[in-house]
Design an enzyme around this catalytic site. Sequence first.
Site, PDB file in Angstrom:
ATOM      1  N   ASP A   1      59.768  -9.025  31.860  1.00 43.26           N
ATOM      2  CA  ASP A   1      59.407  -8.270  33.041  1.00 43.26           C
ATOM      3  C   ASP A   1      58.930  -9.319  34.058  1.00 43.26           C
ATOM      4  OD1 ASP A   1      58.438  -6.078  34.672  1.00 43.26           O
ATOM      5  OD2 ASP A   1      56.437  -6.559  33.924  1.00 43.26           O
TER       6      ASP A   1
ATOM      7  N   ASP B   1      56.753  -8.765  37.539  1.00 42.78           N
ATOM      8  CA  ASP B   1      55.395  -8.564  38.071  1.00 42.78           C
ATOM      9  C   ASP B   1      54.415  -8.217  36.950  1.00 42.78           C
ATOM     10  OD1 ASP B   1      56.340  -8.960  40.704  1.00 42.78           O
ATOM     11  OD2 ASP B   1      57.007  -6.882  40.800  1.00 42.78           O
TER      12      ASP B   1
END
Length: 188
Positions: free
Chosen positions: A11, A13
């Site tokens: 992922d 952020d």
Amino acid sequence: MAKFVPAIFLDRDGTINVDHGYVHEIDAFEFIDGVIDAMRELKKMGYALVVVTNQSGIARGKFTEAQFETLTEWMDWSLADRDVDLDGIYYCPHHPQGSIEEFRQVCDCRKPHPGMLISARDFLHIDMAASYMVGDKLEDMQAAAAANVGTKVLVRTGKPVTAEAENAADWVLNSLADLPSAIKKQQK
């Protein structure tokens, strides 16, 4: 026949960079301490590195796809300058309630759906059972489960960890920075 490789799905952020909310400018992009070294080590360990990121800010009109692509190119070059070559970057610009019509849709790429991971698997010949998904939210763990990723890793560097996300994860680590040593310990 193609050789299948294990991958670390990442992922963005809250996992790679500090999540300041809808990060879309270089000035606001801040790598989390230790993640670049960890990514370099994971590459040395033989893993492909694949970013899979929901970017609903595009659908919500917070920033444009061009702004996202400019930042992504900068991130990719910043990592390459530090000997970290990403094998793939996949993003979902959609949101069902988006204000930008072209991106307002229910799709199969927005996590918790596994679309981005499946696309990467097929394009990069990834051995999903030997792979890891690293993220800071329940949706990351759910996408990994739906794509049959071997190990789901929740990190504490992003959104506050929920009990539901913790239960969906196989491992909970303080940071992506801790992943190489956790994998080595498990492989002993």
